[in-house]
Structure formats: structure tokens, C-alpha cells
Write a protein that holds these residues in place. Structure first.
Motif, PDB file in Angstrom:
ATOM      1  N   LEU A 175      22.861  40.635  27.478  1.00 35.31           N
ATOM      2  CA  LEU A 175      21.890  40.128  26.512  1.00 35.31           C
ATOM      3  C   LEU A 175      21.218  38.878  27.088  1.00 35.31           C
ATOM      4  CD1 LEU A 175      20.711  40.378  23.631  1.00 35.31           C
ATOM      5  CD2 LEU A 175      22.581  38.910  22.838  1.00 35.31           C
ATOM      6  N   GLU A 176      19.888  38.961  27.236  1.00 35.49           N
ATOM      7  CA  GLU A 176      19.135  37.833  27.802  1.00 35.49           C
ATOM      8  C   GLU A 176      19.115  36.667  26.798  1.00 35.49           C
ATOM      9  OE1 GLU A 176      18.973  38.996  31.189  1.00 35.49           O
ATOM     10  OE2 GLU A 176      17.230  37.667  31.026  1.00 35.49           O
ATOM     11  N   ASN A 177      19.208  35.445  27.344  1.00 31.31           N
ATOM     12  CA  ASN A 177      19.245  34.257  26.491  1.00 31.31           C
ATOM     13  C   ASN A 177      17.841  33.946  25.982  1.00 31.31           C
ATOM     14  OD1 ASN A 177      22.008  33.858  26.795  1.00 31.31           O
ATOM     15  ND2 ASN A 177      21.710  32.771  28.738  1.00 31.31           N
ATOM     16  N   THR A 178      17.620  34.190  24.714  1.00 31.51           N
ATOM     17  CA  THR A 178      16.374  33.836  24.043  1.00 31.51           C
ATOM     18  C   THR A 178      16.719  33.199  22.709  1.00 31.51           C
ATOM     19  OG1 THR A 178      16.240  36.050  23.076  1.00 31.51           O
ATOM     20  CG2 THR A 178      15.042  35.680  25.141  1.00 31.51           C
ATOM     21  N   ASN A 179      15.718  32.558  22.115  1.00 32.20           N
ATOM     22  CA  ASN A 179      15.901  31.894  20.824  1.00 32.20           C
ATOM     23  C   ASN A 179      15.120  32.641  19.759  1.00 32.20           C
ATOM     24  OD1 ASN A 179      17.547  29.885  21.879  1.00 32.20           O
ATOM     25  ND2 ASN A 179      15.811  28.543  22.350  1.00 32.20           N
ATOM     26  N   ILE A 180      15.755  32.756  18.589  1.00 35.02           N
ATOM     27  CA  ILE A 180      15.130  33.371  17.429  1.00 35.02           C
ATOM     28  C   ILE A 180      15.247  32.372  16.290  1.00 35.02           C
ATOM     29  CG2 ILE A 180      15.200  35.269  15.780  1.00 35.02           C
ATOM     30  CD1 ILE A 180      16.316  37.031  17.955  1.00 35.02           C
ATOM     31  N   GLY A 181      14.101  31.833  15.880  1.00 37.40           N
ATOM     32  CA  GLY A 181      14.110  30.849  14.799  1.00 37.40           C
ATOM     33  C   GLY A 181      14.863  29.596  15.172  1.00 37.40           C
ATOM     34  N   GLY A 182      14.817  29.200  16.448  1.00 39.84           N
ATOM     35  CA  GLY A 182      15.492  27.993  16.888  1.00 39.84           C
ATOM     36  C   GLY A 182      16.963  28.178  17.194  1.00 39.84           C
ATOM     37  N   ALA A 183      17.495  29.357  16.980  1.00 33.04           N
ATOM     38  CA  ALA A 183      18.914  29.625  17.258  1.00 33.04           C
ATOM     39  C   ALA A 183      19.011  30.656  18.373  1.00 33.04           C
ATOM     40  CB  ALA A 183      19.631  30.129  16.003  1.00 33.04           C
ATOM     41  N   PRO A 184      20.043  30.586  19.212  1.00 33.25           N
ATOM     42  CA  PRO A 184      20.179  31.593  20.284  1.00 33.25           C
ATOM     43  C   PRO A 184      20.398  32.979  19.706  1.00 33.25           C
ATOM     44  CG  PRO A 184      22.132  30.202  20.133  1.00 33.25           C
ATOM     45  CD  PRO A 184      21.117  29.586  19.245  1.00 33.25           C
ATOM     46  N   VAL A 185      19.900  33.983  20.433  1.00 32.03           N
ATOM     47  CA  VAL A 185      19.980  35.356  19.944  1.00 32.03           C
ATOM     48  C   VAL A 185      21.418  35.828  19.836  1.00 32.03           C
ATOM     49  CG1 VAL A 185      19.831  36.390  22.225  1.00 32.03           C
ATOM     50  CG2 VAL A 185      18.986  37.665  20.246  1.00 32.03           C
ATOM     51  N   SER A 186      22.335  35.191  20.597  1.00 32.10           N
ATOM     52  CA  SER A 186      23.742  35.592  20.548  1.00 32.10           C
ATOM     53  C   SER A 186      24.380  35.309  19.199  1.00 32.10           C
ATOM     54  CB  SER A 186      24.525  34.875  21.652  1.00 32.10           C
ATOM     55  OG  SER A 186      24.406  33.468  21.509  1.00 32.10           O
ATOM     56  N   GLU A 187      23.732  34.453  18.373  1.00 30.47           N
ATOM     57  CA  GLU A 187      24.256  34.210  17.034  1.00 30.47           C
ATOM     58  C   GLU A 187      23.872  35.336  16.069  1.00 30.47           C
ATOM     59  OE1 GLU A 187      23.163  30.428  15.564  1.00 30.47           O
ATOM     60  OE2 GLU A 187      24.128  29.286  17.189  1.00 30.47           O
ATOM     61  N   TYR A 188      22.978  36.197  16.507  1.00 33.98           N
ATOM     62  CA  TYR A 188      22.537  37.303  15.653  1.00 33.98           C
ATOM     63  C   TYR A 188      23.123  38.649  16.096  1.00 33.98           C
ATOM     64  CZ  TYR A 188      19.057  34.008  13.847  1.00 33.98           C
ATOM     65  OH  TYR A 188      18.444  32.955  13.267  1.00 33.98           O
ATOM     66  N   VAL A 189      23.050  38.924  17.403  1.00 31.14           N
ATOM     67  CA  VAL A 189      23.520  40.220  17.906  1.00 31.14           C
ATOM     68  C   VAL A 189      24.322  39.989  19.172  1.00 31.14           C
ATOM     69  CG1 VAL A 189      21.641  41.573  16.905  1.00 31.14           C
ATOM     70  CG2 VAL A 189      21.367  40.578  19.186  1.00 31.14           C
ATOM     71  N   THR A 190      25.086  41.020  19.517  1.00 36.43           N
ATOM     72  CA  THR A 190      25.823  41.039  20.773  1.00 36.43           C
ATOM     73  C   THR A 190      25.775  42.446  21.334  1.00 36.43           C
ATOM     74  OG1 THR A 190      27.926  40.563  21.853  1.00 36.43           O
ATOM     75  CG2 THR A 190      28.013  41.555  19.670  1.00 36.43           C
ATOM     76  N   VAL A 191      25.898  42.577  22.649  1.00 36.58           N
ATOM     77  CA  VAL A 191      25.796  43.864  23.326  1.00 36.58           C
ATOM     78  C   VAL A 191      27.087  44.111  24.082  1.00 36.58           C
ATOM     79  CG1 VAL A 191      24.527  45.275  24.985  1.00 36.58           C
ATOM     80  CG2 VAL A 191      23.302  43.642  23.555  1.00 36.58           C
ATOM     81  N   ASN A 192      27.669  45.302  23.891  1.00 34.97           N
ATOM     82  CA  ASN A 192      28.854  45.688  24.641  1.00 34.97           C
ATOM     83  C   ASN A 192      28.452  45.924  26.086  1.00 34.97           C
ATOM     84  OD1 ASN A 192      30.906  47.620  25.843  1.00 34.97           O
ATOM     85  ND2 ASN A 192      31.862  47.209  23.879  1.00 34.97           N
ATOM     86  N   ALA A 193      29.095  45.243  27.007  1.00 40.95           N
ATOM     87  CA  ALA A 193      28.687  45.285  28.408  1.00 40.95           C
ATOM     88  C   ALA A 193      28.863  46.668  29.020  1.00 40.95           C
ATOM     89  CB  ALA A 193      29.480  44.251  29.215  1.00 40.95           C
ATOM     90  N   GLU A 194      29.810  47.455  28.545  1.00 39.01           N
ATOM     91  CA  GLU A 194      30.088  48.755  29.155  1.00 39.01           C
ATOM     92  C   GLU A 194      29.357  49.888  28.453  1.00 39.01           C
ATOM     93  OE1 GLU A 194      34.244  49.366  29.367  1.00 39.01           O
ATOM     94  OE2 GLU A 194      34.609  47.735  30.784  1.00 39.01           O
TER      95      GLU A 194
END
Length: 812
Positions: free
Chosen positions: A496-515
Motif C-alpha cells: 500500500l503506497e503511502n498517501t494521505n486521505i483527509g490529512g490522515a495516512p491511508v493506512s488508517e483506513y485500509v490495509t492490503v494483505n501482502a500475499e
């Protein structure tokens, strides 16, 4: 077993077991009064008369009918029938003596006739006599004999017995043999009385005169009319062996091609015998079985045909010599010789031997890379030993010859594992013989992978929908990327590429299983806060160096009906009462007020409808379904109550729907004083009914707490004062009173250093009185609510606030 009962010309059959029959007969022994025996021939027609039962038993027909005669038999088949109207016994079923009794004589069956009132039991026995209805028969249609012409006189030849199922005089009586010069017939009897016959040779046979004889054996019975059966006797006269077989050639010659297939015809040998029959039949065999030639050739024992069973190789044997022997059935023999020459052919295919072979080969190998070295040989000579090599299919390889009989296999172009991951290279070696022979050798070559392909997503943009208020951790969608490489180079990791959504990192909204590439929601989404998430996922392989590719993912949040409507007008307050006034002169359709509500949801979840749930007079007002307007639906009259209470429910269009309720107070009056007097008790009654239980419980708890607190305080004060009095009583120190500085009496102004204005609004119910304090030096004015009663007073006083004098205080 069964019992037959006859009731008024109706015969009934009752099935009984054998022991039931015996018990029944035992009980009936004492009533037996007679016994009759009849004798009839077999095969009588149905309905034939057996005997007059009534007459033979001395019974009249009236007694026979009144006694309701019943026939009791232990057989499964009832052969007879009693006709009660005539008193006679007739045949009911066909009677075959041979089927009923077989060889037993005499043949009979018995049954009982039972009469009632009084009960009588009579036994009847029917004997079946035999008639000559069967002819003697033989089991075979003919009898065959093979008798040598040198058979001695007096030789016996047993003949097949005839069978006749009849008995007595109707059974088999004797045999007859047709007239001939060589045989006579002799008859004998077995221990059981059955007769059989033997044929005895009385004159020697001569095959040259009569090679075969045909006789007939006749069997006759003693019945009238007499019946007979015939069987044919065929006699073959066998010849005596007095001649040996003789070959028509002393030496046979033949030619065969080498490597001829199995069962290839070579030559036929023939020996003749002057005898006849089995003595003239010659059997052919190889004389020398130890030479090993029997593994190459075979001879048919009956026809003398010699054929190939093994391999004829010109390089090993150019000529074969066979010794043949002919033998007849008597053991007489003759011999001959067979010479077989082998003709050479191109029967050896080239032989391919692998000297070296490399697999796998890297897909980035340059053209001309050597992958194998082979050696090709042909055992034939001359043109048959000249070999040419080539690659059979169209493949990116070629074969080169550097030394005699040695060939090199090299790559011809650049290889691509993603296009073709492995090759089956077929090398064909062909000689120059006629016809040419060839040999194929297949080489399985694998192409090893290099990391030359980046992962590719199946879609350029992934779009998925998720309903708000989802559970954290829920799977949203699965990303799929493919890498045509293999093994570690094709192992894809999703990042998951590091981007911001509404001032918060996207990792606070979604996560992706690496495999697996499964996208999970980290938290619960709220459509009213965020409607769409756009983020980037990178697929990276495990090669060195790694290759990657990005894809854009759009996650659209779908609205859910999770917010009820909110009423904006009329405003609902806890302490004040808002009423809409309607003059009594209002006409039909008069706009009283409008209920305004909103729903923060979207789509059909935000579609609002207004309904009148309760009303003091439902016939006076209506609510617009879409706009929420409250209008009169008839003319207002003097009889209408001043106080009108309307309950309006606002519902959205979601599934399930949510709603909000608003209370609208309407005053039907022309002046304000009338409204004030009528609405005095409205708020009080409403709140009193709603909060009565709560206040009662709260008051009980407060009173109990205050009582206990006061009791504890009083006891504590008493104890404290008692201890202080004891201390002062025993102390000689003077007592100096202490006043805090803030509460000292200064300039005669007292203990209130600041001036406060406050108003007291009282009602008839002291529990609802309000007292509001303003800041120091300010004037606060409280206006009585329309529902309040009593007098309005404005009081200005001075008061000192001990804790926070500048903070407002509200008491109710």
C-alpha cells in the motif's frame, strides 16, 4: 397343506399346516363311519364321473345337502370335486399318473369328506391306473462307434438304454436290431428290472469292403396299442496301419529376406501315406530340437508349412539347414532336408548416443549457445551406413557437424521462457539405404527464467463499494496481478503506497494483505464524513532487482440509513412552550405552521415524509406528506378547543426506515390572554406525567441520604463540642476569635463585596420556580414563558458568592 370346505354348493379352501391337519384328523377319528375306494385311469377329462358318493355311503341327497359336506385333503392340488346336488364325485383337474406317483405302484391319493349335524367322517381313496400314453425314447438321436478292422469276434459294444415312464405291461419290454452280417443283439436286465442291450461282433470287419455301417436299434413296450422308439447306430471301420509316410523330395530349398516378420511363409513339405483314415495322417516335426533353429522357424504339424517365428539376421546367419521328419499315427516315419538362404536388406537403423546435454538453459542465452553433443552410428555398410542428421520440427535450434559421426546442437535465436518454457527437440538420423531407415531421439530442454517481466494487474483501475458502518477488518476486494515469470521472480507482494486521505495516512483506513492482495477496511466508514477513498497499491515481484507496477483503487462508501431525521422547526425546548396561534376566523387550508426536518443521509435514505400521528382533533388539521405544512381541513368553529396538541412523525425512505417525532402546540384563539390562561396547565401536566416517577425515586434517595448525613453530622458535632469543652475546661489560655479577611466587616458594607442582580420567576408549583443569577454589576431580565403563571418580580439584591462569584448559577 389345505382343507376344502363346501357350504351350500360353495367350496372353500383353507390352508393348514401338516400338524394342523393331523390334529384335525385326531379330533375327528371317533366319527368315522365309512371308507370308499375308486379306481380310474389317468388322463380323464375334467368333469368325468369317478363314483356316486351318496349311493356308496348309503346317504340320500337330502342328508348330503343338509350335512354341508366338506372335502379335506393334504395336497396342494385338488383333483376331484363333490357335486352335492347329484351326490357324485367328478374329476376337477387333469390327473397324470407319471407326474403324481412316478414309478410308484399302485398310484393313489386319499381325502376325507366331513358331514355335519350329526358329524360324520368318510375317507375316499382314488387309485389311478396307468394307460399306455408314452413311447420308449432314447436320450440321443444317434449312437456312433469307431471299430478297428482288426477287432476280434465276440467284442461287446454297450448301447444306450431307452426310457418309458409308463409302468407294468405298458413299460419297456424288449429291443430289436436291424439285420446285418457282422453284429447280433444281446439283451440283459439290471437289478432294478430295467432292460438294456449290447451289440456283439460275430464276424470280423473289413474296411476295404465296408468302410462304414448304419444300423437301427428299436425299443418297444407291451401296451396296447404297442409303442416304440428308434435310434440310429453309425459304425466307422478303422483302418490298420501297414504303410509308412514318404516325402516327395529328399531336399527342399527356399529363400527368405532377413528380418522378415513373424509368421512369414517359407516353404511347404509334403509326405504321402498309402493307408486311409488316421493311419494316412502324417505329423511333421523338426528332427534336431537342440540346434536352436526351432526359435527361428516353426513347422505346422498337420500341413507341413514352414514359417518364421524368430529373427533372421543376415549378419549372423546367411543360410539355415533343417532336418524334417514325417510320422503317421502308427509311429512309422520318413525324413528329409530343407535348405533356407537369407537375403541381406537394409535392416539396421542409425543409433544416436548422447555425449553431453545441458538443461535448463537461461532464456537470456545468446544465439549459438551449445546445449548438446551427440554421436550417430549405423551398423550397415556402404550406402546403408551413410547417415544424415536434422531437427524434425521448426524450433529455434540447429544442428552442426564438426567431426565424423559427431553433431553439435546449438541455439539459433534468443529464447523467451514466457512464450515457450520448454522444448521437445527431436533429432532425426536417416541413412541412405533403400528404403531408408531413420532414428529419432527427443531431448527435453527447459528454459530457466530471468526477471524480465513486471507484475501486471488484471484491471487498470479497481473499483469497489462498501456500505458504511462496516465492521473493522472486513474484506473489501481482492487485487489480482500476474507475473509471467516463475518461482521467486513471479512471487508477487502487494504494498500500500503511502498517501494521505483527509490529512490522515491511508493506512488508517485500509490495509492490503501482502500475499493475497485482499484489501481490508481498518475501521468503520461513515458516509457522512467520507464518500470515497482513492489510493494506490503496488505489486512487486521477488526478482533481483525487483520489478513492480501500480494500480489505482477506488473505494466508494455507500450510504446506509443510520441517521434519523432531525427536526429544525418547531424547536423543541425543555423549559419553554411554543404554540402556534390560529384565529377562529381561519378558513379551510389555512397554513398553521410548517414542520422543517432534514436527514444527513443521502439518496432515498434522505427522502422525508410527514404524517400526523396523534391530534386533539384529527378532523381539523392535516400535514403535507412531502412538505410538512400543517393546514386546516375545515372551518374553525367556536366549539373547537383552544388547546390543540399535534404529534407529527417524520420518516425517511430507508430500509429499515427511521423517524423522529415533533409536538406542535396550536392555540385556537383570537387574543394572547386567552392563550395564556388556557396553556397554564399544559406544560405542567406534560412534565408532571413524564417525570413523576423519576422525581419520586430521586426524592426518596435524596431524603434518605440527607437523613443519614444529618445524623452523622449531628453526632460528629456533638462529639467534637464535647471534646472541645473538655479541652477549654482544663486550659487557662484566653480565647481569641478569628475572622477570615474576606468576611470581615469593612466600612460597614457587610460581607457581600459585590452587587448582583437576579430575578425570581415563581409559578403555582414551587418545584418549577426558576432562579437565575447574572454576573456582577449586570442587569439580567428573565421573561416568563407563555406557559408560566403567577407574578413577575424583579429583585435586586446583594449577595456574596463564596466559591466563584463570577460564574453564573442556575437553580431549578
Amino acid at each position: 397343506s389345505f382343507i376344502i370346505f363346501a357350504f351350500k354348493n360353495n367350496i372353500r379352501i383353507i390352508i393348514l399346516s401338516n400338524w394342523q391337519i393331523l390334529f384335525f384328523m385326531f379330533c375327528m377319528i371317533h366319527v368315522v363311519t365309512g371308507h370308499i375306494r375308486y379306481s380310474i385311469p389317468e388322463e380323464m377329462k375334467k368333469g368325468s364321473l369317478i363314483g356316486n358318493v351318496a349311493q356308496d355311503l348309503g346317504l340320500d341327497l337330502k342328508r348330503l345337502r343338509s350335512g354341508r359336506p366338506r372335502i379335506v385333503t393334504g395336497d396342494s392340488i385338488q383333483y376331484t370335486e363333490l357335486q352335492t346336488d347329484k351326490g357324485i364325485l367328478v374329476v376337477k383337474e387333469r390327473i397324470d399318473r407319471e407326474q403324481l406317483c412316478g414309478d410308484t405302484t399302485p398310484c393313489s391319493f386319499s381325502f376325507e369328506v366331513i358331514l355335519e349335524n350329526p358329524m360324520e367322517l368318510h375317507q375316499i381313496t382314488v387309485e389311478i391306473t396307468d394307460i399306455n400314453d408314452h413311447s420308449p425314447t432314447f436320450k440321443r438321436n444317434s449312437i456312433n462307434f469307431e471299430i478297428s478292422e482288426i477287432a476280434s469276434t465276440g467284442a461287446r459294444f454297450p448301447l444306450t438304454m431307452a426310457e418309458d415312464p409308463d409302468v407294468g405291461v405298458n413299460g419297456l419290454r424288449e429291443y430289436f436290431l436291424t439285420d446285418n452280417d457282422n453284429f447280433v443283439l444281446k439283451q440283459n436286465s439290471n437289478a432294478d428290472g430295467k432292460k438294456y442291450a449290447e451289440m456283439v461282433l460275430q464276424k470280423p470287419l473289413d474296411r476295404e469292403t465296408n468302410p462304414s455301417l448304419s444300423l437301427k436299434l428299436i425299443a418297444v413296450d407291451g401296451g396296447t396299442p404297442q409303442r416304440s422308439g428308434t435310434v440310429n447306430i453309425d459304425i466307422t471301420v478303422l483302418d490298420a496301419n501297414d504303410n509308412a509316410p514318404v516325402f516327395n523330395q529328399s531336399v527342399y530349398k527356399a529363400t527368405v529376406m532377413e528380418n522378415s516378420p513373424r509368421d512369414t511363409y517359407v516353404i511347404t513339405v509334403n509326405a504321402s501315406d498309402a493307408d486311409f483314415g488316421s493311419n494316412a495322417i502324417a505329423t511333421y516335426i523338426f528332427s534336431d530340437l537342440n540346434s536352436g533353429l526351432s526359435d527361428v522357424f516353426m513347422i505346422d504339424e498337420k500341413t507341413g508349412v514352414i514359417s518364421i517365428t524368430g529373427s533372421t539376421d543376415y549378419e549372423k546367419n546367411k543360410k539355415y539347414e533343417l532336418r524334417i521328419e514325417a510320422k503317421d499315427q502308427g509311429g512309422l516315419t520318413d525324413s528329409s532336408k530343407v535348405i533356407i538362404e537369407v537375403t541381406d536388406v537394409n535392416d539396421n537403423a542409425p543409433i544416436i548416443s548422447v555425449m553431453s546435454f545441458t538443461s535448463p538453459v537461461s532464456e537470456d542465452s545468446p544465439p549459438g549457445t551449445t546445449i548438446g553433443i551427440i554421436n550417430v552410428k549405423d551398423l550397415d555398410s556402404g550406402d546403408n551406413g551413410q547417415v544424415n542428421c536434422r531437427i524434425e520440427q521448426n524450433a529455434p535450434f540447429k544442428i552442426k557437424s564438426n567431426l565424423r559421426n559427431y553433431y553439435t546442437l546449438v541455439t539459433d535465436t534468443v529464447l523467451d521462457r514466457e512464450s515457450v518454457s520448454e522444448y521437445n527437440i527431436t533429432v532425426v538420423a536417416t541413412d541412405a539405404g533403400i528404403p531408408p531407415l531413420s532414428t529419432k531421439r527427443t531431448f527435453h530442454l527447459k528454459v530457466s527464467d530471468v526477471n524480465d517481466n513486471a507484475p501486471v494487474f488484471s484491471q487498470s483501475v479497481y473499483k469497489s463499494f462498501i456500505i458504511e458502518n462496516n465492521s473493522p477488518g472486513i474484506s473489501v476486494l481482492t487485487l489480482g496481478a500476474k507475473d509471467p515469470d516463475e518461482n521467486q521472480n513471479a512471487r508477487i507482494s502487494y504494498i500500500l503506497e503511502n498517501t494521505n486521505i483527509g490529512g490522515a495516512p491511508v493506512s488508517e483506513y485500509v490495509t492490503v494483505n501482502a500475499e493475497s492482495g485482499v484489501v481490508h477496511a481498518v475501521r468503520s466508514f461513515d458516509y457522512e464524513q467520507i464518500k470515497q477513498l482513492v489510493f494506490i497499491v503496488k505489486a512487486q515481484d521477488g526478482g533481483s532487482p525487483p520489478l513492480s507496477n501500480n494500480v489505482t483503487v477506488k473505494l466508494i462508501v455507500q450510504d446506509q440509513n443510520d441517521n434519523p431525521p432531525q427536526v429544525l422547526y418547531p424547536v423543541q425546548t425543555g423549559g419553554s412552550l411554543v404554540a402556534e396561534m390560529v384565529p377562529r376566523s381561519a378558513d379551510v387550508g389555512y397554513l398553521v405552521t410548517k414542520v422543517v426536518a432534514v436527514d444527513v443521509d443521502s439518496g432515498q435514505n434522505a427522502w422525508l415524509s410527514y404524517k400526523l400521528q396523534k391530534a386533539t382533533d384529527r378532523a381539523l388539521f392535516e400535514v403535507g406528506l412531502q412538505n410538512g405544512e400543517i393546514r386546516t381541513i375545515r372551518q374553525v368553529t367556536d366549539k373547537d378547543a383552544v388547546k390543540q396538541r399535534l404529534t407529527v412523525i417524520v420518516e425517511d425512505n430507508g430500509q429499515p426506515s427511521r423517524s423522529a417525532t415533533v409536538i406542535v402546540n396550536v392555540a385556537v384563539a383570537d387574543s394572547f390572554p386567552e392563550v395564556l390562561s388556557e396553556f397554564t396547565e399544559l406544560t405542567h401536566d406534560k412534565d408532571y406525567n413524564d417525570n413523576l416517577t423519576f422525581y419520586l425515586v430521586l426524592a426518596l434517595a435524596v431524603v434518605s441520604f440527607l437523613f443519614i448525613t444529618c445524623l452523622v453530622v449531628i453526632i460528629s458535632v456533638k462529639i467534637y463540642r464535647w471534646r472541645q469543652s473538655r479541652i477549654l475546661y482544663h486550659s487557662n489560655l484566653p480565647v481569641i476569635p478569628y475572622y477570615p479577611p474576606r468576611y470581615s466587616d469593612t466600612l460597614g458594607t457587610g460581607t457581600l463585596p459585590h452587587v448582583y442582580n437576579y430575578e425570581v420567576c415563581r409559578t403555582t408549583d414551587s418545584r418549577k420556580s426558576d432562579c437565575k443569577f447574572g454576573r456582577a454589576g449586570s442587569q439580567n431580565v428573565l421573561i416568563m414563558d407563555p406557559s408560566a403563571t403567577g407574578t413577575m418580580q424583579r429583585i435586586q439584591s446583594e449577595k456574596s458568592i463564596l466559591d466563584e462569584p463570577d460564574s453564573p448559577l442556575e437553580v431549578s
